[in-house]
Design an enzyme around this catalytic site. Structure first.
Site, PDB file in Angstrom:
ATOM      1  N   THR A  16     -17.683  -7.763  -0.701  1.00 56.12           N
ATOM      2  CA  THR A  16     -19.011  -7.825  -1.335  1.00 56.12           C
ATOM      3  C   THR A  16     -19.335  -9.362  -1.586  1.00 56.12           C
ATOM      4  OG1 THR A  16     -18.215  -7.584  -3.576  1.00 56.12           O
ATOM      5  CG2 THR A  16     -18.848  -5.590  -2.381  1.00 56.12           C
ATOM      6  N   ASP A  17     -20.471  -9.607  -1.771  1.00 60.81           N
ATOM      7  CA  ASP A  17     -21.014 -11.025  -2.302  1.00 60.81           C
ATOM      8  C   ASP A  17     -21.032 -11.008  -3.833  1.00 60.81           C
ATOM      9  OD1 ASP A  17     -23.338  -9.536  -3.053  1.00 60.81           O
ATOM     10  OD2 ASP A  17     -24.486 -10.225  -1.190  1.00 60.81           O
ATOM     11  N   MET A  18     -21.731 -12.133  -4.235  1.00 68.54           N
ATOM     12  CA  MET A  18     -21.655 -12.325  -5.909  1.00 68.54           C
ATOM     13  C   MET A  18     -22.372 -11.368  -6.520  1.00 68.54           C
ATOM     14  SD  MET A  18     -19.702 -14.681  -6.543  1.00 68.54           S
ATOM     15  CE  MET A  18     -20.199 -15.091  -8.361  1.00 68.54           C
TER      16      MET A  18
END
Length: 143
Positions: A16-18
């Protein structure tokens, strides 16, 4: 003869990203994982490195359309459909479902190759052992 396959996976935190949304690049990894599992289920090697029988599948086109986010810990079903088979190539459609919701749809177009004596890739006919295991899925299944 199979024309489709599916596998289920859980979105990992590292994917996942931030914002906790699955990073777009992972969809391409998941498509390849599903393709590999599909061939494994058929008992057919996706890649052969036997000298004189080297077979590989470089991608000549890959795309993915994103419709809804997948997030950390979501369980996603990845579906593979054989869209087209030619003498030297295969095209797959992949769909990513969270429950009944279609979150993304991708496509990979791969060419069957071998390496000549200098290691240069050359397109070749799909081996009969593999071709005989594949069937094109009805468009109504994935369109």
């Amino acid at each position: 003869m199979p024309s489709q396959f599916s596998m289920t996976r859980t979105i990992e935190f590292c994917e996942t990203d931030m914002a906790g949304i699955a990073h777009f690049s992972n969809f391409f990894r998941w498509m390849e994982s599903c393709e590999t599992a599909f061939y494994r289920s058929l008992g057919v090697p996706l890649i052969s490195l036997v000298p004189g029988e080297i077979v590989g599948w470089p991608r000549v086109n890959a795309s993915c359309e994103y419709r809804a986010p997948l997030r950390f810990n979501d369980v996603v079903e990845v579906k593979l459909f054989v869209k087209k088979i030619s003498k030297r190539s295969v095209c797959y459609v992949f769909q990513f479902f969270k429950g009944a919701q279609l979150c993304a749809q991708g496509e990979i177009f791969a060419v069957c190759v071998t390496a000549n004596e200098k290691g240069v890739m050359q397109a070749q006919l799909i081996p009969e052992s593999m071709r005989s295991q594949l069937e094109v899925a009805a468009e109504s299944n994935w369109a």
